[in-house]
Scaffold this active site. Sequence first.
Site, mmCIF file in Angstrom:
data_model
loop_
_atom_site.group_PDB
_atom_site.id
_atom_site.type_symbol
_atom_site.label_atom_id
_atom_site.label_comp_id
_atom_site.label_asym_id
_atom_site.label_seq_id
_atom_site.Cartn_x
_atom_site.Cartn_y
_atom_site.Cartn_z
ATOM 1 C CE LYS A 20 -4.227 -1.690 2.120
ATOM 2 N NZ LYS A 20 -4.142 -2.590 3.275
ATOM 3 N N GLY A 45 6.188 4.120 9.403
ATOM 4 C CA GLY A 45 6.657 4.683 10.673
ATOM 5 C C GLY A 45 6.478 3.638 11.754
ATOM 6 C CB CYS A 105 9.012 -2.120 14.662
ATOM 7 S SG CYS A 105 8.434 -2.713 16.259
ATOM 8 N NE ARG A 133 6.178 2.940 21.004
ATOM 9 C CZ ARG A 133 6.486 1.743 21.510
ATOM 10 N NH1 ARG A 133 7.589 1.576 22.217
ATOM 11 N NH2 ARG A 133 5.691 0.714 21.312
#
Length: 429
Positions: free
Chosen positions: A251, A257, A260, A327
């Site tokens: 996609k 982001g 990990c 995060r």
Amino acid sequence: MKISIIGSGYVGLTTGACFADIGHEVICIDNDSNKIKSLLAGNIPIYEPGLEELVQKNVKKGTLHFTESIEEGVEKSLVIFIAVPTPPLEDGSVDMTYIEKVARQIAAVLKDYRVIVDKSTVPVKTGEKVYQTIKRYNSHNSEFDVVSNPEFLREGVAIHDLLYPDRVVIGATSERAIKIMKEVYAPFKAPILITDLNSAELIKHASNSFLALKISYINALSRICEAAGANVQMVAEGMGLDHRIGKHFLKAGIGWGGSCFPKDVAAFIKISQELGYDFKLLKEVSQINNDQKEIFLRKIRNVLWVLKDKRIGLLGLAFKNNTDDVRCSVAMDLARVFLKEGAIVQAYDPKAMRKAEEVLPSIHYCSSALDVAEEADCIVIATEWEEFINLDWKSMKSKMISPIIFDGRNLLDKKKMIEMGYHYVGVGN
Ligand SMILES: NC(=O)c1ccc[n+]([C@@H]2O[C@H](COP(=O)([O-])OP(=O)(O)OC[C@H]3O[C@@H](n4cnc5c(N)ncnc54)[C@H](O)[C@@H]3O)[C@@H](O)[C@H]2O)c1
Ligand SMILES: O=c1ccn([C@@H]2O[C@H](COP(=O)(O)OP(=O)(O)O[C@H]3O[C@H](CO)[C@@H](O)[C@H](O)[C@H]3O)[C@@H](O)[C@H]2O)c(=O)[nH]1
């Protein structure tokens, strides 16, 4: 099986709840006393679909416990999982202080044979270092084995991924430890791959980097599609129907982001470099990802011209859908740029607003997606929440100053939006 998990964050808590649910006796440990207090009071510090129910059910059943004490966890369980953070340092390498500290903490209280399992994502050869550290600080000279058992869960679908894993990787050489680990995973009925320690550790970084590569590949293609007047979603569909390629992780959007991919790709570049290999391919994967965000911002500036004093309606703050995790969220990065350039950002996210507000208090947080459109100069879709697809886009339009949509996740039907009178800008279409 009696299992303790050191670190009760995303991985520790979800894994603990699932282990408890399939019949193990689990102790989740954390040195954050507020987290343990909150868990003992029945409050779950993260949003993960199905987690709250699973924790409550297994606490009630008596198979899931919480404590701050590593000593208690090591004493009561045969298998000790480590699920503490491995955050990035400034140069991309991994901060190993959490793992090293836990290894010493385990060593200090180790009295009988235990299997110490690393579940955190770590550089190759960490298991060897954990083994040496425990041996050095273990005053009782107890027997133990170190195993690598990387975790592949995705946030937002963690419970499903844990209960029905594609594979379980066990990196170990000791037959005793392998037998125990097979018992831990027997109820899952998932394929188990036994490897040496180093290979197991590499499988994790190699897998995450490959997935990030796949997304960067389609994102790079999105630029070619734009230049050629083609549609990246159709190109992805056509590619994905080939089983050798597969439809997942194709996609196109504003880039990957989360807690990990960014840190793990950077770490793998660094690890490879230290092992004498310049992983140029991965450097490019990372570069494409950074550029993807910049190109999207350029599209916004091209249409709005100056961002100062513009009112930007931002839909999505989490790094992906079905999580409250912000995060390394690309959505948050975009918000930071908008704010820095003097725009007013009014945002909505179904789950991530509390966590977003802790880091970016200057955003105006809206109580509904509809409110984001109020007097807005444009709407930016930054997270792939499904509920954004079915918003009342007609009412949204009536509230906006100018009906412009920058769809960073290709969530909406371009044709329909144009028919509705929107100026629609997507990615690669
Ligand atoms: N989040 C994910 O989706 C995911 C998936 C797979 C692997 N991983 C890896 O798993 C590891 C943990 O990630 P996370 O997202 O769960 O992190 P997290 O920050 O959510 O949780 C880690 C927890 O460890 C606790 N902790 C730190 N030091 C401790 C100590 N000495 N004793 C007890 N507790 C301690 C922290 O208080 C925190 O609650 C990382 O290596 C990460 O890369 C994460
Ligand atoms: O086709 C896609 C798929 C994902 N993303 C983005 O990629 C990022 C990561 O998404 P995802 O992989 O679904 O979430 P994570 O929870 O970060 O999971 C990844 O990172 C975990 C931590 O290591 C691993 O355990 C998982 O296997 C791995 O998928 C997010 O920003 C998504 O928006 C895309 O842009 N396009």
